[in-house]
Design a protein around this motif. Structure first.
Motif, PDB file in Angstrom:
ATOM      1  N   ILE A  66       0.852  -1.199   0.000  1.00  0.00           N
ATOM      2  CA  ILE A  66       0.000   0.000   0.000  1.00  0.00           C
ATOM      3  C   ILE A  66       0.884   1.245   0.000  1.00  0.00           C
ATOM      4  O   ILE A  66       1.714   1.418   0.886  1.00  0.00           O
ATOM      5  N   PRO A  67       0.716   2.112  -0.978  1.00  0.00           N
ATOM      6  CA  PRO A  67       1.530   3.335  -1.004  1.00  0.00           C
ATOM      7  C   PRO A  67       1.079   4.325   0.064  1.00  0.00           C
ATOM      8  O   PRO A  67      -0.057   4.262   0.548  1.00  0.00           O
ATOM      9  N   ILE A  68       1.991   5.217   0.438  1.00  0.00           N
ATOM     10  CA  ILE A  68       1.623   6.314   1.332  1.00  0.00           C
ATOM     11  C   ILE A  68       0.726   7.265   0.549  1.00  0.00           C
ATOM     12  O   ILE A  68       1.063   7.683  -0.564  1.00  0.00           O
ATOM     13  N   LEU A  69      -0.431   7.590   1.120  1.00  0.00           N
ATOM     14  CA  LEU A  69      -1.449   8.314   0.382  1.00  0.00           C
ATOM     15  C   LEU A  69      -1.806   9.646   1.044  1.00  0.00           C
ATOM     16  O   LEU A  69      -1.957   9.720   2.261  1.00  0.00           O
ATOM     17  N   ALA A  70      -1.964  10.661   0.219  1.00  0.00           N
ATOM     18  CA  ALA A  70      -2.479  11.947   0.667  1.00  0.00           C
ATOM     19  C   ALA A  70      -3.980  12.007   0.368  1.00  0.00           C
ATOM     20  O   ALA A  70      -4.542  11.084  -0.246  1.00  0.00           O
ATOM     21  N   TYR A  71      -4.623  13.099   0.744  1.00  0.00           N
ATOM     22  CA  TYR A  71      -6.077  13.175   0.586  1.00  0.00           C
ATOM     23  C   TYR A  71      -6.504  13.083  -0.877  1.00  0.00           C
ATOM     24  O   TYR A  71      -7.580  12.549  -1.181  1.00  0.00           O
ATOM     25  N   SER A  72      -5.688  13.574  -1.792  1.00  0.00           N
ATOM     26  CA  SER A  72      -6.055  13.549  -3.208  1.00  0.00           C
ATOM     27  C   SER A  72      -6.364  12.137  -3.699  1.00  0.00           C
ATOM     28  O   SER A  72      -7.178  11.953  -4.613  1.00  0.00           O
ATOM     29  N   SER A  73      -5.734  11.136  -3.086  1.00  0.00           N
ATOM     30  CA  SER A  73      -5.989   9.746  -3.474  1.00  0.00           C
ATOM     31  C   SER A  73      -7.368   9.271  -3.015  1.00  0.00           C
ATOM     32  O   SER A  73      -7.941   8.345  -3.591  1.00  0.00           O
ATOM     33  N   TYR A  74      -7.897   9.899  -1.971  1.00  0.00           N
ATOM     34  CA  TYR A  74      -9.193   9.499  -1.413  1.00  0.00           C
ATOM     35  C   TYR A  74     -10.354  10.311  -1.986  1.00  0.00           C
ATOM     36  O   TYR A  74     -11.507   9.912  -1.888  1.00  0.00           O
ATOM     37  N   GLU A  75     -10.019  11.438  -2.576  1.00  0.00           N
ATOM     38  CA  GLU A  75     -11.062  12.371  -3.013  1.00  0.00           C
ATOM     39  C   GLU A  75     -12.088  11.747  -3.961  1.00  0.00           C
ATOM     40  O   GLU A  75     -13.302  11.941  -3.773  1.00  0.00           O
ATOM     41  N   PRO A  76     -11.667  10.965  -4.976  1.00  0.00           N
ATOM     42  CA  PRO A  76     -12.689  10.351  -5.847  1.00  0.00           C
ATOM     43  C   PRO A  76     -13.624   9.410  -5.087  1.00  0.00           C
ATOM     44  O   PRO A  76     -14.826   9.343  -5.398  1.00  0.00           O
ATOM     45  N   PHE A  77     -13.084   8.709  -4.085  1.00  0.00           N
ATOM     46  CA  PHE A  77     -13.925   7.814  -3.274  1.00  0.00           C
ATOM     47  C   PHE A  77     -14.912   8.627  -2.427  1.00  0.00           C
ATOM     48  O   PHE A  77     -16.086   8.256  -2.290  1.00  0.00           O
ATOM     49  N   VAL A  78     -14.428   9.732  -1.852  1.00  0.00           N
ATOM     50  CA  VAL A  78     -15.291  10.571  -1.015  1.00  0.00           C
ATOM     51  C   VAL A  78     -16.412  11.185  -1.852  1.00  0.00           C
ATOM     52  O   VAL A  78     -17.561  11.293  -1.390  1.00  0.00           O
ATOM     53  N   GLU A  79     -16.093  11.573  -3.062  1.00  0.00           N
ATOM     54  CA  GLU A  79     -17.131  12.142  -3.937  1.00  0.00           C
ATOM     55  C   GLU A  79     -18.256  11.140  -4.171  1.00  0.00           C
ATOM     56  O   GLU A  79     -19.440  11.508  -4.218  1.00  0.00           O
ATOM     57  N   ARG A  80     -17.904   9.875  -4.304  1.00  0.00           N
ATOM     58  CA  ARG A  80     -18.927   8.842  -4.471  1.00  0.00           C
ATOM     59  C   ARG A  80     -19.766   8.689  -3.203  1.00  0.00           C
ATOM     60  O   ARG A  80     -20.985   8.486  -3.270  1.00  0.00           O
ATOM     61  N   ILE A  81     -19.121   8.821  -2.049  1.00  0.00           N
ATOM     62  CA  ILE A  81     -19.835   8.740  -0.768  1.00  0.00           C
ATOM     63  C   ILE A  81     -20.837   9.876  -0.647  1.00  0.00           C
ATOM     64  O   ILE A  81     -21.976   9.685  -0.220  1.00  0.00           O
ATOM     65  N   THR A  82     -20.402  11.089  -1.038  1.00  0.00           N
ATOM     66  CA  THR A  82     -21.298  12.250  -0.924  1.00  0.00           C
ATOM     67  C   THR A  82     -22.552  12.086  -1.782  1.00  0.00           C
ATOM     68  O   THR A  82     -23.597  12.653  -1.484  1.00  0.00           O
ATOM     69  N   SER A 103      -4.307  21.348   3.605  1.00  0.00           N
ATOM     70  CA  SER A 103      -3.122  22.171   3.369  1.00  0.00           C
ATOM     71  C   SER A 103      -3.109  22.816   2.002  1.00  0.00           C
ATOM     72  O   SER A 103      -2.332  23.728   1.745  1.00  0.00           O
ATOM     73  N   THR A 104      -3.927  22.363   1.086  1.00  0.00           N
ATOM     74  CA  THR A 104      -3.960  22.967  -0.242  1.00  0.00           C
ATOM     75  C   THR A 104      -5.091  23.969  -0.373  1.00  0.00           C
ATOM     76  O   THR A 104      -5.284  24.547  -1.434  1.00  0.00           O
ATOM     77  N   GLY A 105      -5.822  24.199   0.681  1.00  0.00           N
ATOM     78  CA  GLY A 105      -6.891  25.173   0.642  1.00  0.00           C
ATOM     79  C   GLY A 105      -8.230  24.583   0.268  1.00  0.00           C
ATOM     80  O   GLY A 105      -9.258  25.189   0.486  1.00  0.00           O
ATOM     81  N   LYS A 106      -8.236  23.397  -0.344  1.00  0.00           N
ATOM     82  CA  LYS A 106      -9.491  22.749  -0.702  1.00  0.00           C
ATOM     83  C   LYS A 106      -9.975  21.923   0.466  1.00  0.00           C
ATOM     84  O   LYS A 106      -9.208  21.213   1.090  1.00  0.00           O
ATOM     85  N   GLN A 107     -11.269  22.019   0.760  1.00  0.00           N
ATOM     86  CA  GLN A 107     -11.782  21.310   1.919  1.00  0.00           C
ATOM     87  C   GLN A 107     -11.663  19.803   1.744  1.00  0.00           C
ATOM     88  O   GLN A 107     -11.755  19.271   0.642  1.00  0.00           O
ATOM     89  N   LYS A 108     -11.412  19.137   2.855  1.00  0.00           N
ATOM     90  CA  LYS A 108     -11.380  17.685   2.884  1.00  0.00           C
ATOM     91  C   LYS A 108     -12.604  17.201   3.649  1.00  0.00           C
ATOM     92  O   LYS A 108     -13.007  17.818   4.632  1.00  0.00           O
ATOM     93  N   LEU A 109     -13.174  16.114   3.190  1.00  0.00           N
ATOM     94  CA  LEU A 109     -14.313  15.504   3.863  1.00  0.00           C
ATOM     95  C   LEU A 109     -13.921  14.090   4.269  1.00  0.00           C
ATOM     96  O   LEU A 109     -13.554  13.275   3.427  1.00  0.00           O
ATOM     97  N   ILE A 110     -13.999  13.819   5.574  1.00  0.00           N
ATOM     98  CA  ILE A 110     -13.544  12.550   6.130  1.00  0.00           C
ATOM     99  C   ILE A 110     -14.747  11.751   6.623  1.00  0.00           C
ATOM    100  O   ILE A 110     -15.523  12.231   7.459  1.00  0.00           O
ATOM    101  N   PRO A 111     -14.933  10.518   6.125  1.00  0.00           N
ATOM    102  CA  PRO A 111     -16.095   9.714   6.543  1.00  0.00           C
ATOM    103  C   PRO A 111     -16.069   9.385   8.035  1.00  0.00           C
ATOM    104  O   PRO A 111     -15.031   9.061   8.605  1.00  0.00           O
ATOM    105  N   VAL A 112     -17.231   9.458   8.642  1.00  0.00           N
ATOM    106  CA  VAL A 112     -17.418   9.069  10.040  1.00  0.00           C
ATOM    107  C   VAL A 112     -18.537   8.042  10.097  1.00  0.00           C
ATOM    108  O   VAL A 112     -19.602   8.238   9.504  1.00  0.00           O
ATOM    109  N   THR A 113     -18.280   6.932  10.779  1.00  0.00           N
ATOM    110  CA  THR A 113     -19.298   5.907  10.984  1.00  0.00           C
ATOM    111  C   THR A 113     -19.533   5.732  12.478  1.00  0.00           C
ATOM    112  O   THR A 113     -18.794   6.279  13.299  1.00  0.00           O
ATOM    113  N   LYS A 114     -20.532   4.977  12.830  1.00  0.00           N
ATOM    114  CA  LYS A 114     -20.772   4.716  14.253  1.00  0.00           C
ATOM    115  C   LYS A 114     -19.583   3.990  14.872  1.00  0.00           C
ATOM    116  O   LYS A 114     -19.213   4.241  16.018  1.00  0.00           O
ATOM    117  N   ARG A 115     -18.965   3.104  14.088  1.00  0.00           N
ATOM    118  CA  ARG A 115     -17.817   2.361  14.603  1.00  0.00           C
ATOM    119  C   ARG A 115     -16.617   3.300  14.833  1.00  0.00           C
ATOM    120  O   ARG A 115     -15.965   3.226  15.864  1.00  0.00           O
TER     121      ARG A 115
END
Length: 564
Positions: A66-82, A103-115
């Motif tokens: 698994i590569p070290i990942l920044a938020y940009s790698s998760y953004e397409p997945f988060v867009e699908r969640i939204t 850190s790039t000025g663009k908002q990040k959205l982080i999933p939260v679950t009950k777990r």
């Protein structure tokens, strides 16, 4: 009822803390178990399928595959969640999205679950257990808490998922949490739904002043604790008047329906009002320590830039101990503080899987990492996290120092973000933000700068941003006030948190300081004289060091007029 809840919670946190301490004696096993359990639970998500998580059988395979990942790698997945898609980053339904400016000025959205929320609650209990024990040793006790952090949801995605700050999701998850809240906090939960920060502080203070035995004042960051103390002093006479008559001040910015809900829960207390009036008359002011003379602790973030604000604490809080709570962000929880008046937090070994990038690897595209059992005291590391929010080897950009060990677990202190951050309150403006803002206004005004650095004012809180610029010899800025207004506007567009705090007047308007020619050459030489190798010297464009530009000649200072 409050005492009963306190007794129950104290007992629960004592057990949770004891279990955590046991785990600190077997860090390697606990970390491995956490990681493998997470991978098994999440192996059928869309992210897991892409990266073939189901094939990973041990820690080394995980780090290699698994590569070290920044938020940009998760953004397409988060867009699908939204948009309402399920089983993307987490198998559990996403009940909230933590919003962070990034850190790039663009908002990040982080999933939260009950777990993931349950895991956060557990590490909160660990920190509470440590604080209760430390407070008891000082001959004091836990009790009712005043905290004014907003819980207002910022909005909802197209599929209806609420998003906002991490605190905004807490009270909206279940009724049981709200019931506990009502027993332990001085203010009703509805008070934290007031948007205007001054009005929210005022209402929370009004409820808290009813109880002379308030024990805890909580604030996300130290500057917010100072702002609360300042509001108490500024509005003391009016607060006492409202307390006596059982009414809310008419000037408070609050929606009528919400005002009505809060008013139904507020009652006159003439005895307490008289007591506070006497304190105000005899002392000439009302501070938190004067209002609540049995205050046990101020709970607020430690490390980073906190020390500057802590220097102002004695005037308001005397020698009341300060407890750091948990070291956390919108993305993850990194540690639990274990004692009063100390910056260190024990790595949250059962709340995430952690890796550490040593300084010599920071410039590598895929750096080699160390495990929690491999770091050294005194070392500075970028910290990576894998957790139940659906993040894997996530690089948040935090730089931590390992200051020691609790049993086998590292004790870490947040020092700064990679590239540094500037925060007058909690807006986390990065060097990237200001560079982009200055670049934009230089192009718009055709006014190149010799150099610049954004700092904070010294004798105000919250402090204002100071845009310190040096112009090329013989040049000028045709309209300095408009130049400053455009900088302020550009920074708001780049940093959503800065925008919110400017719009709600939490943060004062910035100032422009035009420095004499040669100023930044002087600063550069100062840095070299401190022993920084010339090849390593990168001039900071943001700095919380109040002495960085000390002694430089200011040719002109410009502030924004009321029209801006």
């Amino acid at each position: 009822m409050t005492n009963l809840f306190l007794s129950i919670i104290t007992a629960v946190t004592k057990v949770t803390k004891a279990n955590f301490v046991t785990k600190t004696r077997q860090v390697e096993a606990v970390q491995e178990e956490f990681l493998l359990s997470l991978l098994k639970a999440y192996q059928n998500t869309e992210f897991a399928k892409k990266y073939k998580l189901q094939e990973i059988k041990n820690v080394e395979q995980f780090r290699n595959l698994i590569p070290i990942l920044a938020y940009s790698s998760y953004e397409p997945f988060v867009e699908r969640i939204t948009k309402g898609e399920n089983n993307i980053l987490t198998p559990d339904p996403v009940v909230h999205l933590n919003r962070s400016s990034g850190s790039t000025g663009k908002q990040k959205l982080i999933p939260v679950t009950k777990r993931s929320r349950q895991i956060l609650n557990r590490i909160n209990q660990v920190a509470t257990g440590f604080s209760a024990e430390a407070i008891h040793k000082r001959g004091n006790s836990m009790g009712e808490m005043l905290m004014t952090t907003s819980t207002l949801i910022s909005g909802r995605t197209s599929s209806g998922i609420p998003y906002g700050t991490s605190s905004s999701g807490v009270l909206h998850l279940n009724l049981f949490t709200k019931c506990i809240y009502k027993q332990l906090f001085a203010q009703p939960p509805e008070a934290l739904e007031v948007l205007d920060p001054v009005s929210r502080n005022y209402i929370c203070l009004l409820f808290a002043l009813q109880n002379p035995n308030l024990k805890i004042i909580g604030a996300t960051f130290p500057v917010l604790a100072l702002q609360l103390a300042n509001d108490l002093e500024l509005y003391s006479q009016e607060l006492i008047h409202n307390l006596k008559n059982g009414e809310l001040a008419p000037w408070l910015k609050i929606k009528p329906e919400l005002r009505h809900t809060i008013e139904k829960q507020f009652f006159p207390n003439s005895k307490r009002a008289t007591q506070l009036q006497e304190i105000l008359r005899s002392e000439g002011k009302l501070t938190p320590l004067l209002a609540w003379q049995n205050l046990a602790v101020v709970a607020t973030a430690r490390g980073g830039t906190s020390d500057f604000y802590f220097e102002k604490f004695p005037a308001y809080f005397g020698d009341t101990p300060i407890f750091g709570g948990i070291y956390a962000s919108s993305e993850a929880t990194f540690g639990a503080c274990y004692d009063l008046n100390t910056d260190g937090a024990i790595l949250a070994i059962d709340s995430g899987f952690f890796e550490f990038i040593p300084q010599e690897e920071w410039d590598a595209e895929q750096p080699k990492t160390l495990l929690a059992t491999e770091v050294k005291a005194g070392g500075y590391y970028r910290i990576l996290v894998t957790n139940y929010n659906g993040l894997y080897r996530y690089d948040i950009g935090d730089v931590v120092e390992v200051v020691g060990f609790y049993e086998q677990a590292p004790i870490i202190v947040f020092r700064h973000r990679v590239g540094g951050l500037l925060s007058a309150t909690s807006e986390k403006t990065s060097e990237f933000h200001v560079i982009q803002a200055v670049k934009k206004i230089q192009e718009e005004f055709n006014s190149p700068l010799e150099n610049f650095c954004v700092t904070l004012s010294e004798n105000e809180f919250p402090p204002r941003y100071l845009l310190n610029v040096e112009l090329p010899s013989g040049s000028s800025i045709p309209s300095p006030e408009e130049f400053l207004a455009k900088f302020d506007s550009a920074l708001q567009q780049l940093n959503v948190s800065y925008e919110e705090k400017r719009q709600h007047e939490v943060l004062p308007s910035p100032s422009l300081r035009i420095l004499a020619s040669g100023s930044f050459s002087t600063v550069r030489q100062r840095l070299l004289d401190k022993g920084i190798p010339e090849s390593h010297l990168k001039f900071p464009h943001i700095s919380e060091d109040r002495q960085l530009l000390a002694g430089l000649a200011i040719e002109r200072e410009v502030k924004l007029s009321g029209k801006h």
